[in-house]
Scaffold this motif. Structure first.
Motif, PDB file in Angstrom:
ATOM      1  N   ALA A 139       4.842  -2.071   7.288  1.00  0.00           N
ATOM      2  CA  ALA A 139       4.060  -2.543   6.094  1.00  0.00           C
ATOM      3  C   ALA A 139       5.109  -2.884   4.703  1.00  0.00           C
ATOM      4  O   ALA A 139       4.957  -3.778   4.207  1.00  0.00           O
ATOM      5  N   GLY A 140       5.991  -1.927   4.979  1.00  0.00           N
ATOM      6  CA  GLY A 140       6.938  -2.141   3.786  1.00  0.00           C
ATOM      7  C   GLY A 140       7.800  -3.532   4.200  1.00  0.00           C
ATOM      8  O   GLY A 140       8.144  -4.078   3.274  1.00  0.00           O
ATOM      9  N   THR A 143       5.805  -6.215   2.914  1.00  0.00           N
ATOM     10  CA  THR A 143       5.715  -6.275   1.475  1.00  0.00           C
ATOM     11  C   THR A 143       6.928  -7.138   0.930  1.00  0.00           C
ATOM     12  O   THR A 143       6.730  -8.015   0.097  1.00  0.00           O
ATOM     13  N   TYR A 147       5.733 -10.553  -0.696  1.00  0.00           N
ATOM     14  CA  TYR A 147       5.341 -10.560  -2.088  1.00  0.00           C
ATOM     15  C   TYR A 147       6.723 -10.391  -2.922  1.00  0.00           C
ATOM     16  O   TYR A 147       7.518  -9.623  -2.766  1.00  0.00           O
ATOM     17  N   GLY A 297       8.509  -6.794  -5.840  1.00  0.00           N
ATOM     18  CA  GLY A 297       8.081  -6.705  -4.456  1.00  0.00           C
ATOM     19  C   GLY A 297       8.859  -5.750  -3.503  1.00  0.00           C
ATOM     20  O   GLY A 297       8.766  -5.218  -2.607  1.00  0.00           O
ATOM     21  N   GLY A 301       8.330  -2.524  -1.509  1.00  0.00           N
ATOM     22  CA  GLY A 301       8.634  -2.464  -0.179  1.00  0.00           C
ATOM     23  C   GLY A 301       9.767  -1.629   0.461  1.00  0.00           C
ATOM     24  O   GLY A 301       9.546  -1.051   1.529  1.00  0.00           O
TER      25      GLY A 301
END
Length: 349
Positions: A139-140, A143, A147, A297, A301
């Motif tokens: 997920a990081g 990101t 993003y 971001g 992240g």
């Protein structure tokens, strides 16, 4: 003390690796081809490694090479080409490269499960932590890749608005992130295959020499096809030459031997767990020396990746502690069963 020494060596190697990535990015910004970089750095590293192996093995016996070992090293060499990672750095930055290589512990954990180098039992707290940490790492990384957010360092353009700064990253940055993630998967595969090879052929330096030979031979035709400009093969006596020299000495030679040594002593997951440290180092170098802009971001992240990483490591520590306790209980039970036999022995006087 031995474990502390291994940790210190891995920290130093990670610092050197990020430094080499930063110098490589600076050289590529000035027009150096990543394909030319791979060929020259590996060719120079091969000369260094061959010279070192002649000295190191002058009075030491070498394990016997087999066809199976050579094929496994060849597979590792194909993966070690790292065209994805170097191209990703060209499209993005060393900061992005280190953020994506933070996925290496998660990839390594999954590959170690498949190869049965790691065990997963969801009834245990340690296994649950490793699973959650793996998902947080992914997920990081997504990101950081997808993003952008508002700039934290640097002065944004006057023509750009807040709405524009909240948009997703431009296409070349996204491509760079995807390529760097593919490179992280390649690093994980190298760690697992390397550990597999070392079980049957415990010679880190010779494995690195043979792998570097494969990479050099394979990279030449690939680079000749990909890089059609003959002038790109003419090196300039500036940062290009420095980047190739640093990569050959510190990245291809020293780093590869140390990683092989640590994989043999501690396993692939332990080797991969130091990758998130590169995010902090790369951010500092990229912002300070290359003028990279630090975005929100990347910070968010990076925090998520760090949480996932340390969750995986905590879970790993819990499992190792449990294994030590079970081994101690087993030894105690074994001694208890032997005690009555000792008590029943009779001694003739």
């Amino acid at each position: 003390m031995a474990a502390l020494g291994v940790t210190a060596v891995m920290v130093v190697i990670e610092c050197m690796e990020v430094g080499v990535s930063t110098i490589m990015k600076a050289a590529m910004t000035r027009g150096m081809s990543q394909f030319v970089y791979i060929v020259y750095s590996n060719a120079l590293a091969l000369v260094i490694l061959l010279s070192s192996s002649f000295i190191f093995y002058r009075k030491r016996p070498l394990p016997q090479l087999t066809v199976s070992i050579l094929l496994r090293i060849f597979l590792m060499g194909v993966i070690s080409l790292q065209m994805f990672l170097n191209t990703g750095i060209r499209y993005s930055s060393p900061t992005m490269s280190s953020a994506m290589t933070d996925l290496t512990p998660a990839f390594t954990f999954l590959l170690a499960l498949i190869s049965r180098m790691e065990k997963l039992d969801m009834r245990l707290q340690g296994s649950q932590a490793k699973s959650v940490g793996t998902m947080l790492s992914v997920a990081g990384a997504l990101t950081v890749t997808l993003y952008k957010g508002q700039p934290i360092t640097g002065v944004p353009s006057q023509n750009s608005s807040i709405d524009e700064s909240l948009q997703v990253l431009p296409s070349n940055w996204v491509i760079g992130g995807i390529l760097c993630a593919a490179g992280a998967l390649g690093i994980s595969l190298v760690y697992v295959i390397q550990t597999w090879i070392l079980k049957d052929y415990p010679s880190e330096l010779m494995i690195t020499v043979i792998c570097c030979l494969y990479v050099t031979v394979l990279s030449v035709p690939v680079s000749l096809i990909a890089e059609k400009d003959p002038n790109a093969w003419i090196l300039k006596p500036d940062v290009e030459l420095i980047a190739i020299g640093c990569s050959a000495i510190f990245a291809v030679s020293l780093r590869s031997v140390v990683h092989a040594w640590v994989c043999g002593k501690k396993g692939p997951l332990y080797t991969a767990m130091f990758k998130p440290l590169g995010m902090i180092i790369a951010t500092f170098l990229g912002v300070s020396f290359l003028g990279d802009t630090l975005y929100l971001g990347s910070v968010i992240g990076g925090i998520i990746i760090a949480l996932g990483f340390y969750t995986v490591i905590w879970g790993k520590a819990q499992e190792e502690e449990k294994m030590v306790e079970e081994k101690g209980n087993s030894n105690f039970a074994s001694c208890s069963t032997k005690a009555p036999l000792l008590q029943n022995r009779s001694v003739d006087v």
